[in-house]
Write an enzyme that holds these catalytic residues in place. Structure first.
Site, mmCIF file in Angstrom:
data_model
loop_
_atom_site.group_PDB
_atom_site.id
_atom_site.type_symbol
_atom_site.label_atom_id
_atom_site.label_comp_id
_atom_site.label_asym_id
_atom_site.label_seq_id
_atom_site.Cartn_x
_atom_site.Cartn_y
_atom_site.Cartn_z
ATOM 1 N N HIS A 1 0.829 -1.207 0.000
ATOM 2 C CA HIS A 1 0.000 0.000 0.000
ATOM 3 C C HIS A 1 0.861 1.255 0.000
ATOM 4 O O HIS A 1 1.887 1.318 0.689
ATOM 5 C CB HIS A 1 -0.910 0.021 1.226
ATOM 6 N N LYS B 1 2.115 -1.057 15.523
ATOM 7 C CA LYS B 1 3.535 -1.053 15.848
ATOM 8 C C LYS B 1 4.031 -2.323 16.518
ATOM 9 O O LYS B 1 5.253 -2.516 16.645
ATOM 10 C CB LYS B 1 3.856 0.136 16.772
#
Length: 388
Positions: free
Chosen positions: A72, A294
């Site tokens: 992406h 994360k």
């Protein structure tokens, strides 16, 4: 048994550490309390930062990812009935990769076994010993027999509920913890996502995230109470909320729900991440809310640093990187915590909020999509800060 580095935990952190050590000519043994089938099918995070994608490719475990992953250029922010695209490639020259954590684990397990690596699954009663000396060891039980690994160093990659962090001497650790008053109700569904890139949606009824595992399998989330019972959410209610929170900006196709569950949200850090010759990595040392994507990326950054430190020790007997391991990792960990908290507080509805808080959140979102400087800051953190 005897090895140079004993690794506890066969998640992304432990497996990647073993792989990186192998490339540096350093021996390791991994032990894992779960089965191979379990770790290879445990659904977890699926977003990989640019540097981590590059590392997987450069170290020879990214071939299948390159074929099957989705790459992406950015993502979408949805609020006030409109969806705005942030192009990370344009802003910071980096993108993101969508590839399930379980797929990373499969690739790493296959590579370690191909390279002759040793992974011992389904162990019990694991304990670490003498890590304050230069002769640490790991004991465990396998198939009813007590076993022992003598090693130079121990890497605790055994997750938040593992045995390594509680093994630190009493009084040596400081904990920083925050529990959030909401969770995510997530579903895996046999239907295409509403867009080929992620959509983060802010809505008065609560946050929603529209992501994917493939072009035909969606991973969708809605904000719920932190202690919500998933049985209170029949399929029809979930789909209704997902449609509402998408705010009519995209068409959301419904499909068979393959998996359903509620994930509480928390932030956690322990300091330091090392004592003697015992080093923590990944969830054993820190947990982040999933809003900033994360978790796995911080784990991979930890073991990248640890592998470099161990390589320097074995090649030239240098100990400065080992001694600075915790400090170096925590600098990145806290930046990851900051970003994850920031993303969480922007998009979620908190209890006891007043109308002022909602207007402030909308103003911040509007600032992000209309300021290149603000959008660049988000993109830089989301796609991955520079790696040491």
């Amino acid at each position: 048994m005897r090895t140079q580095v004993g690794i506890i935990g066969a998640g992304p952190a432990g497996l990647m550490l073993s792989h990186l050590l192998h490339l540096a000519g350093i021996e390791s043994i991994i032990i894992e309390n779960r089965s191979r089938d379990y770790i290879e099918h445990r659904i977890r995070a699926g977003l990989i930062e640019q540097w981590a994608t590059d590392m997987l490719i450069e170290t020879g475990v990214g071939e299948r990812m390159q074929r099957e992953a989705m790459f992406h250029d950015g993502n979408h922010l949805c609020f006030n009935g409109e969806t705005h695209h942030l192009n990370f490639k344009d802003l910071v020259g980096k993108g993101i990769t969508i590839y399930g954590q379980q797929e990373v684990v499969k690739d790493l397990v296959a590579q370690r076994l191909k390279d002759g690596g040793q992974i011992i699954f389904e162990v019990e009663d694991t304990a670490v010993h003498d890590f304050g000396t230069d002769k640490p060891s790991i004991t465990f039980r396998k198939d009813g027999k007590d076993q022992r690994i003598d090693c130079d160093f121990i890497a605790g990659c055994d997750g938040f509920h593992g045995i390594c962090r509680p093994s630190f001497p009493e009084g040596t650790l400081t904990f920083y913890d925050r529990e959030y008053p909401f969770g995510w109700l997530g579903i895996l569904t046999d239907s295409p996502p509403p867009d080929h890139e992620l959509i983060y949606s802010y809505h008065d009824r609560g946050f929603a995230l529209y992501t994917m595992r493939s072009p035909t399998i969606s991973r969708l989330y809605v904000q719920v109470d932190h202690d919500e019972d998933v049985n209170n959410w029949p399929d029809d209610r979930i789909w209704e909320e997902l449609h509402i929170r998408l705010q009519g900006t995209r068409k959301l196709q419904e499909g068979k729900i393959l998996q359903k569950g509620v994930t509480p949200m928390r932030s956690f850090v322990c300091e330091p991440m090392q004592t003697g010759r015992l080093f923590l990595a990944g969830d054993a040392a820190h947990i982040v809310p999933p809003t900033g994507a994360k978790g796995m990326n911080l784990a991979l950054a930890d073991v990248r640093m640890l592998s470099r430190a161990l390589s320097a020790y074995y090649k030239s007997h240098k100990t400065d990187l080992l001694e600075g391991y915790s400090k170096t990792c925590l600098e990145r960990v806290w930046k990851g915590q900051r970003f994850s908290w920031w993303m969480t507080q922007i998009f979620h509805v908190f209890p006891n909020e007043v109308p002022f808080d909602r207007r402030r959140q909308l103003a911040e979102l509007d600032y992000i999509v209309n300021s290149r400087a603000a959008a660049t800051s988000l993109a830089e953190n989301y796609a991955g800060l520079p790696i040491v």
